[in-house]
Design an enzyme around this catalytic site. Sequence first.
Site, PDB file in Angstrom:
ATOM      1  N   CYS A 113      86.105   2.823  49.020  1.00  0.00           N
ATOM      2  CA  CYS A 113      86.721   3.777  49.955  1.00  0.00           C
ATOM      3  C   CYS A 113      85.881   5.044  50.126  1.00  0.00           C
ATOM      4  O   CYS A 113      86.060   5.790  51.089  1.00  0.00           O
ATOM      5  CB  CYS A 113      88.124   4.151  49.495  1.00  0.00           C
ATOM      6  N   HIS A 258      90.323  10.398  53.262  1.00  0.00           N
ATOM      7  CA  HIS A 258      90.421   8.944  53.241  1.00  0.00           C
ATOM      8  C   HIS A 258      91.894   8.568  53.357  1.00  0.00           C
ATOM      9  O   HIS A 258      92.752   9.190  52.733  1.00  0.00           O
ATOM     10  CB  HIS A 258      89.831   8.416  51.934  1.00  0.00           C
ATOM     11  N   ASN A 288      95.088   1.292  55.179  1.00  0.00           N
ATOM     12  CA  ASN A 288      93.852   1.729  54.522  1.00  0.00           C
ATOM     13  C   ASN A 288      92.735   0.766  54.937  1.00  0.00           C
ATOM     14  O   ASN A 288      92.740  -0.396  54.544  1.00  0.00           O
ATOM     15  CB  ASN A 288      94.064   1.707  53.001  1.00  0.00           C
TER      16      ASN A 288
HETATM   17  N1  COA Z   1     107.382  -4.135  48.786  1.00  0.00           N
HETATM   18  C1  COA Z   1     108.460  -4.029  48.020  1.00  0.00           C
HETATM   19  N2  COA Z   1     108.422  -3.754  46.702  1.00  0.00           N
HETATM   20  C2  COA Z   1     107.207  -3.583  46.171  1.00  0.00           C
HETATM   21  C3  COA Z   1     106.020  -3.675  46.915  1.00  0.00           C
HETATM   22  C4  COA Z   1     106.147  -3.974  48.282  1.00  0.00           C
HETATM   23  N3  COA Z   1     105.087  -4.082  49.087  1.00  0.00           N
HETATM   24  N4  COA Z   1     104.980  -3.448  46.113  1.00  0.00           N
HETATM   25  C5  COA Z   1     105.476  -3.217  44.885  1.00  0.00           C
HETATM   26  N5  COA Z   1     106.827  -3.305  44.915  1.00  0.00           N
HETATM   27  C6  COA Z   1     107.771  -3.146  43.828  1.00  0.00           C
HETATM   28  C7  COA Z   1     107.166  -3.395  42.482  1.00  0.00           C
HETATM   29  O1  COA Z   1     107.179  -4.783  42.195  1.00  0.00           O
HETATM   30  C8  COA Z   1     108.087  -2.629  41.584  1.00  0.00           C
HETATM   31  O2  COA Z   1     109.234  -3.367  41.362  1.00  0.00           O
HETATM   32  P1  COA Z   1     109.976  -3.344  39.929  1.00  0.00           P
HETATM   33  O3  COA Z   1     110.369  -1.907  39.729  1.00  0.00           O
HETATM   34  O4  COA Z   1     111.111  -4.282  40.124  1.00  0.00           O
HETATM   35  O5  COA Z   1     108.946  -3.797  38.945  1.00  0.00           O
HETATM   36  C9  COA Z   1     108.487  -1.426  42.426  1.00  0.00           C
HETATM   37  O6  COA Z   1     108.206  -1.788  43.791  1.00  0.00           O
HETATM   38  C10 COA Z   1     107.720  -0.177  42.085  1.00  0.00           C
HETATM   39  O7  COA Z   1     106.350  -0.523  41.994  1.00  0.00           O
HETATM   40  P2  COA Z   1     105.278   0.506  41.628  1.00  0.00           P
HETATM   41  O8  COA Z   1     103.940  -0.182  41.608  1.00  0.00           O
HETATM   42  O9  COA Z   1     105.704   1.262  40.403  1.00  0.00           O
HETATM   43  O10 COA Z   1     105.378   1.446  42.904  1.00  0.00           O
HETATM   44  P3  COA Z   1     104.659   2.808  43.169  1.00  0.00           P
HETATM   45  O11 COA Z   1     105.677   3.841  43.362  1.00  0.00           O
HETATM   46  O12 COA Z   1     103.550   3.071  42.214  1.00  0.00           O
HETATM   47  O13 COA Z   1     104.010   2.535  44.600  1.00  0.00           O
HETATM   48  C11 COA Z   1     101.887   2.048  45.582  1.00  0.00           C
HETATM   49  C12 COA Z   1     103.050   1.519  44.745  1.00  0.00           C
HETATM   50  C13 COA Z   1     100.853   0.932  45.678  1.00  0.00           C
HETATM   51  C14 COA Z   1     102.403   2.396  46.966  1.00  0.00           C
HETATM   52  C15 COA Z   1     101.323   3.312  44.910  1.00  0.00           C
HETATM   53  O14 COA Z   1     101.109   3.082  43.541  1.00  0.00           O
HETATM   54  C16 COA Z   1     100.026   3.746  45.537  1.00  0.00           C
HETATM   55  O15 COA Z   1      99.976   4.073  46.695  1.00  0.00           O
HETATM   56  N6  COA Z   1      98.958   3.825  44.745  1.00  0.00           N
HETATM   57  C17 COA Z   1      97.647   4.178  45.254  1.00  0.00           C
HETATM   58  C18 COA Z   1      97.129   3.033  46.019  1.00  0.00           C
HETATM   59  C19 COA Z   1      95.876   3.330  46.728  1.00  0.00           C
HETATM   60  O16 COA Z   1      95.735   4.372  47.292  1.00  0.00           O
HETATM   61  N7  COA Z   1      94.967   2.384  46.704  1.00  0.00           N
HETATM   62  C20 COA Z   1      93.746   2.478  47.411  1.00  0.00           C
HETATM   63  C21 COA Z   1      92.892   3.513  46.793  1.00  0.00           C
HETATM   64  S1  COA Z   1      91.567   3.884  47.786  1.00  0.00           S
END
Ligand code: COA
Length: 331
Positions: A113, A258, A288
């Site tokens: 990224c 980004h 993204n």
């Molecule tokens: N739809 C529905 N539920 C989802 C899901 C989706 N697409 N993806 C994950 N979940 C669920 C998980 O399974 C979890 O369920 P559980 O509580 O029953 O185990 C719950 O949602 C919470 O998951 P979690 O991973 O703790 O969510 P989060 O609040 O951390 O959000 C992201 C997930 C990916 C949105 C967040 O972590 C994020 O944006 N991180 C940075 C990602 C990023 O920027 N990546 C690229 C970098 S350049």
Amino acid sequence: MPRTIFAGTGYYVPDRVVTNRDLTQLMDTSDEWIVERTGIQERRWVDPGMTSAEMARRASLMALEEAGLEASAVDAIVLATLTPDVFFPGTGVFLQRALGLEGVPALDIRAQCSGFVYGLSVADAWIRCGQFRTILLVGVEIQSTGLDVSTQGRDLAVLFGDGAGAAVLTAGEDAGRGVLSTHIHADGRFAESLWAEASSSKKNPRISADDIAAGRHYPRMEGKEVFKHAVTRMPEAIHEALAANDLTTSDIDLLVPHQANLRISQMVQKRLGLEDRQVVNNIERYGNTTAATIPIALAEAIREGRLKRGDLLALVAFGSGFTWGSALVRW
Ligand code: COA
């Protein structure tokens, strides 16, 4: 010493719009969950047959047109992608061939990224030292063909989109204009926090039925870890750039972060004390697009008239590696 000028920008996104609702047909997710956690409403995914090099070519032609230059003016290509069309050679040479630029060097950048900011850092150094005068800098990504679109991969599958963005960089003599600085960093201790393990030259064959059965060819991410580092490193990189130029956050006219997650960009905005009108967000439409996000967002911002001559533009990125970096540009 010459300064690096953005002479033209361009972008290309595939026609196929994939909405959050479309994703609910493939995996257990919901529009509400995706919008609430990421701000994304839809993204573009390629149709079969589209290549990174072809998307890069389309974005490049738009950037060249805006710059008022023929492709033959380009002295060097710098292309950032984590999704090359083939394992080797890099996508840069396919773009070079498509533009008919035989003999012109083509360098692929592997900084995920942060690829566009890393590429800008290299291109800016080349221009300032006089090695090249006109550089085509491209960020391009086809994420959709490599995502696990089952419920197991939903955390990542909902985030990523495809697209390409390009900038034509030229050597300018006006000391009051151009790229002021770039700062780039990496921390490989977190390499596995966002990665795709297969295929791998560590293994023979490089990908096996076992790898595929275990999903090792799909990207894996520790989402919370990535989030935490992104919201720290991005403001830090901006402050580093401002300090190096004796500027402060109040000097920033436009920030193009980004586009990883709208919540990340909002936290970065808050930490820098910027207003909504000073920050470019287009993640709701494209998701993204990794190395392509900054040049796509920049090209759109220019077309919306959000930058005028003399403005201070800040670019900032964070991504897999971890890698991160910033750039300041006097427009
Ligand atoms: N739809 C529905 N539920 C989802 C899901 C989706 N697409 N993806 C994950 N979940 C669920 C998980 O399974 C979890 O369920 P559980 O509580 O029953 O185990 C719950 O949602 C919470 O998951 P979690 O991973 O703790 O969510 P989060 O609040 O951390 O959000 C992201 C997930 C990916 C949105 C967040 O972590 C994020 O944006 N991180 C940075 C990602 C990023 O920027 N990546 C690229 C970098 S350049």
